[in-house]
Design a protein around this motif. Structure first.
Motif, PDB file in Angstrom:
ATOM      1  N   UNK A  14     -39.964 -48.004  69.449  1.00  0.00           N
ATOM      2  CA  UNK A  14     -39.551 -49.283  68.438  1.00  0.00           C
ATOM      3  C   UNK A  14     -40.101 -48.818  67.178  1.00  0.00           C
ATOM      4  N   UNK A  15     -39.110 -48.995  66.309  1.00  0.00           N
ATOM      5  CA  UNK A  15     -39.817 -48.813  65.097  1.00  0.00           C
ATOM      6  C   UNK A  15     -38.973 -49.596  63.746  1.00  0.00           C
ATOM      7  N   UNK A  16     -39.383 -49.700  62.720  1.00  0.00           N
ATOM      8  CA  UNK A  16     -38.717 -50.173  61.434  1.00  0.00           C
ATOM      9  C   UNK A  16     -37.427 -49.307  61.442  1.00  0.00           C
ATOM     10  N   UNK A  17     -36.486 -49.682  60.584  1.00  0.00           N
ATOM     11  CA  UNK A  17     -35.467 -48.750  60.223  1.00  0.00           C
ATOM     12  C   UNK A  17     -35.878 -47.758  59.371  1.00  0.00           C
ATOM     13  N   UNK A  18     -36.801 -47.997  58.238  1.00  0.00           N
ATOM     14  CA  UNK A  18     -37.376 -46.847  57.366  1.00  0.00           C
ATOM     15  C   UNK A  18     -38.197 -45.790  58.193  1.00  0.00           C
ATOM     16  N   UNK A  19     -38.927 -46.192  59.250  1.00  0.00           N
ATOM     17  CA  UNK A  19     -39.759 -45.327  59.988  1.00  0.00           C
ATOM     18  C   UNK A  19     -38.749 -44.693  60.784  1.00  0.00           C
ATOM     19  N   UNK A  20     -37.501 -45.224  61.513  1.00  0.00           N
ATOM     20  CA  UNK A  20     -36.622 -44.178  62.106  1.00  0.00           C
ATOM     21  C   UNK A  20     -36.113 -43.196  61.176  1.00  0.00           C
ATOM     22  N   UNK A  21     -35.733 -43.365  59.825  1.00  0.00           N
ATOM     23  CA  UNK A  21     -35.309 -42.511  58.903  1.00  0.00           C
ATOM     24  C   UNK A  21     -36.488 -41.640  58.800  1.00  0.00           C
ATOM     25  N   UNK A  22     -37.593 -41.886  58.615  1.00  0.00           N
ATOM     26  CA  UNK A  22     -38.472 -40.895  58.414  1.00  0.00           C
ATOM     27  C   UNK A  22     -38.839 -39.949  59.517  1.00  0.00           C
ATOM     28  N   UNK A  23     -38.646 -40.744  60.807  1.00  0.00           N
ATOM     29  CA  UNK A  23     -38.594 -39.926  62.045  1.00  0.00           C
ATOM     30  C   UNK A  23     -37.622 -38.775  62.286  1.00  0.00           C
ATOM     31  N   UNK A  24     -36.321 -39.055  61.623  1.00  0.00           N
ATOM     32  CA  UNK A  24     -35.183 -38.339  61.942  1.00  0.00           C
ATOM     33  C   UNK A  24     -35.251 -37.235  60.768  1.00  0.00           C
ATOM     34  N   UNK A  25     -35.979 -37.486  59.636  1.00  0.00           N
ATOM     35  CA  UNK A  25     -35.923 -36.292  58.524  1.00  0.00           C
ATOM     36  C   UNK A  25     -36.129 -34.911  59.029  1.00  0.00           C
ATOM     37  N   UNK A  26     -37.211 -34.678  59.748  1.00  0.00           N
ATOM     38  CA  UNK A  26     -37.596 -33.288  59.820  1.00  0.00           C
ATOM     39  C   UNK A  26     -36.516 -32.747  60.923  1.00  0.00           C
ATOM     40  N   UNK A  27     -35.879 -33.668  61.999  1.00  0.00           N
ATOM     41  CA  UNK A  27     -34.695 -32.989  62.614  1.00  0.00           C
ATOM     42  C   UNK A  27     -33.578 -32.676  61.862  1.00  0.00           C
ATOM     43  N   UNK A  28     -33.330 -33.455  60.909  1.00  0.00           N
ATOM     44  CA  UNK A  28     -32.188 -33.013  59.975  1.00  0.00           C
ATOM     45  C   UNK A  28     -32.354 -31.525  59.272  1.00  0.00           C
ATOM     46  N   UNK A  29     -33.531 -31.157  59.278  1.00  0.00           N
ATOM     47  CA  UNK A  29     -33.626 -29.824  58.683  1.00  0.00           C
ATOM     48  C   UNK A  29     -33.656 -28.668  59.734  1.00  0.00           C
ATOM     49  N   UNK A  30     -33.556 -28.975  60.937  1.00  0.00           N
ATOM     50  CA  UNK A  30     -33.306 -27.906  62.083  1.00  0.00           C
ATOM     51  C   UNK A  30     -31.956 -26.957  61.731  1.00  0.00           C
ATOM     52  N   UNK A  31     -31.840 -26.092  62.378  1.00  0.00           N
ATOM     53  CA  UNK A  31     -30.650 -25.401  62.598  1.00  0.00           C
ATOM     54  C   UNK A  31     -29.348 -26.436  62.748  1.00  0.00           C
ATOM     55  N   UNK A  32     -28.274 -26.323  62.040  1.00  0.00           N
ATOM     56  CA  UNK A  32     -27.121 -27.263  62.034  1.00  0.00           C
ATOM     57  C   UNK A  32     -26.786 -27.971  63.408  1.00  0.00           C
TER      58      UNK A  32
END
Length: 141
Positions: A43-61
């Protein structure tokens, strides 16, 4: 920061009460997702979810798209109702083993988790506390 743990019951409509101390930090809309590391819900806030996904978005496409599909595809972004409850889907309940309706909501710093009471108790035995201590010591913390 989310701290402490709270016991709750999932009602007949698959709603679970989010503790008031957590609601203050989460805001009006929250994200509930499958944990990719444990059979529980995150469970997280929308802002924390976006922060959590940020490093995943930097992985190989290809890797990024795969992980984001799994994580976002199984997640809910929803408001709390007027009494502080959220309605879980049958898929989330099954994933986390919450069919017996007894849950523990655990603060984990920047986010919280929903565990079946039985699974959470099995993760907090004395040997698990010792394992956590060893992990911290080995990391120099």
């Amino acid at each position: 920061m989310f701290t402490s743990s709270y016991n709750h019951t999932i009602d007949a409509k698959n709603r679970v009460f989010i503790p008031a101390k957590f609601r203050e930090k989460l805001g009006d809309e929250i994200v509930i997702s499958q944990s990719v590391r444990e059979h529980c819900l995150k469970i997280c806030s929308v802002a924390e979810w976006e922060k959590y996904l940020d490093p995943i978005k930097k992985l190989d496409r290809a890797q990024s798209e795969y992980v984001l599909r799994i994580m976002n595809g199984s997640s809910l972004s929803l408001p709390l109702d007027s009494t502080g409850r959220v309605q879980l889907t049958a898929d989330l309940i099954a994933y986390a083993g919450l069919e017996n309706k007894q849950v523990v909501i655990v603060g984990c710093g920047d986010y919280a988790e929903i565990w079946s009471e039985e699974a959470y108790r099995s993760k907090t035995k004395p040997e698990d506390i010792e394992r956590a201590r060893n992990i911290l010591e080995n990391a120099g913390l």
